[in-house]
Design a protein around this motif. Sequence first.
Motif, PDB file in Angstrom:
ATOM      1  N   SER A  10      -6.234  -4.828   8.199  1.00  0.00           N
ATOM      2  CA  SER A  10      -6.405  -4.688   6.749  1.00  0.00           C
ATOM      3  C   SER A  10      -7.810  -4.979   6.270  1.00  0.00           C
ATOM      4  N   GLY A  51      -3.209  -1.513   4.781  1.00  0.00           N
ATOM      5  CA  GLY A  51      -3.052  -0.778   3.533  1.00  0.00           C
ATOM      6  C   GLY A  51      -3.630   0.611   3.653  1.00  0.00           C
ATOM      7  N   GLU A  53      -3.675   4.380   4.983  1.00  0.00           N
ATOM      8  CA  GLU A  53      -2.675   5.389   5.355  1.00  0.00           C
ATOM      9  C   GLU A  53      -2.929   5.958   6.747  1.00  0.00           C
ATOM     10  N   ALA A  56      -1.828   3.452   9.252  1.00  0.00           N
ATOM     11  CA  ALA A  56      -0.362   3.408   9.235  1.00  0.00           C
ATOM     12  C   ALA A  56       0.233   4.586  10.004  1.00  0.00           C
ATOM     13  N   ILE A  66       5.397  -0.985   9.717  1.00  0.00           N
ATOM     14  CA  ILE A  66       4.241  -1.138   8.837  1.00  0.00           C
ATOM     15  C   ILE A  66       4.536  -2.264   7.859  1.00  0.00           C
ATOM     16  N   ARG A  68       2.910  -3.603   4.627  1.00  0.00           N
ATOM     17  CA  ARG A  68       1.914  -3.163   3.650  1.00  0.00           C
ATOM     18  C   ARG A  68       1.085  -4.341   3.151  1.00  0.00           C
ATOM     19  N   ASP A  70      -1.427  -4.508   0.236  1.00  0.00           N
ATOM     20  CA  ASP A  70      -2.054  -3.819  -0.892  1.00  0.00           C
ATOM     21  C   ASP A  70      -3.141  -4.658  -1.548  1.00  0.00           C
TER      22      ASP A  70
END
Length: 195
Positions: A10, A51, A53, A56, A66, A68, A70
């Motif tokens: 992240s 976070g 895509e 992921a 996954i 997340r 954010d």
Amino acid sequence: MKLGAVLLASGLSRRFGTNKLLEPLCGRPMVCYALDAMRALDAARWAVVTGDEAVARLACEREMEIIRNDAPELGQAHSIALGAEAMRDMDAVLLLAGDQPLLSVESLRMLVQQFSQSGIGIACLKDGTHFGNPAVFSAEYLPELTALRGDRGAKAILRAHADDLLIVPCVRECELTDADTPQALLRIAEAMNGK
């Protein structure tokens, strides 16, 4: 032992300038090396905290969960807390960084094996110049991991519990080198190409 393996992916890559995990390294995104090494472990669950895509998608291709994130601006500790919280049903959780492409499956397997046989609560790898990440924590340390805050990793927990810490040498030197800058990534690419 039910092991949950968590890749921390992240980071904002401030020193790198772009999302370093997606930078090409010997023909594929750098994060793929960590994803594949982690997936080769005999774990009960594999997960990626991200976070992004594209990251992921790469994790989903490998049938990973996954988690997340954010709010990557909250720092590495937030990613660790999210990963630890998601693994509360596990006996132990292994935390890995996504920017150590030289990390070998052999070293990871040795870390998990020695941890599971030791009866010790925490184990981490060391390659001569680096130590602390990846690390595996027994479930008793999950509350401390979920309580972490700021842009720091779990090294403070390792230091606070040095009497319950097993340090496992890597199979090869420099396995824990991270690619924080384009120059570091170039050096890693040269090492992988045998230059």
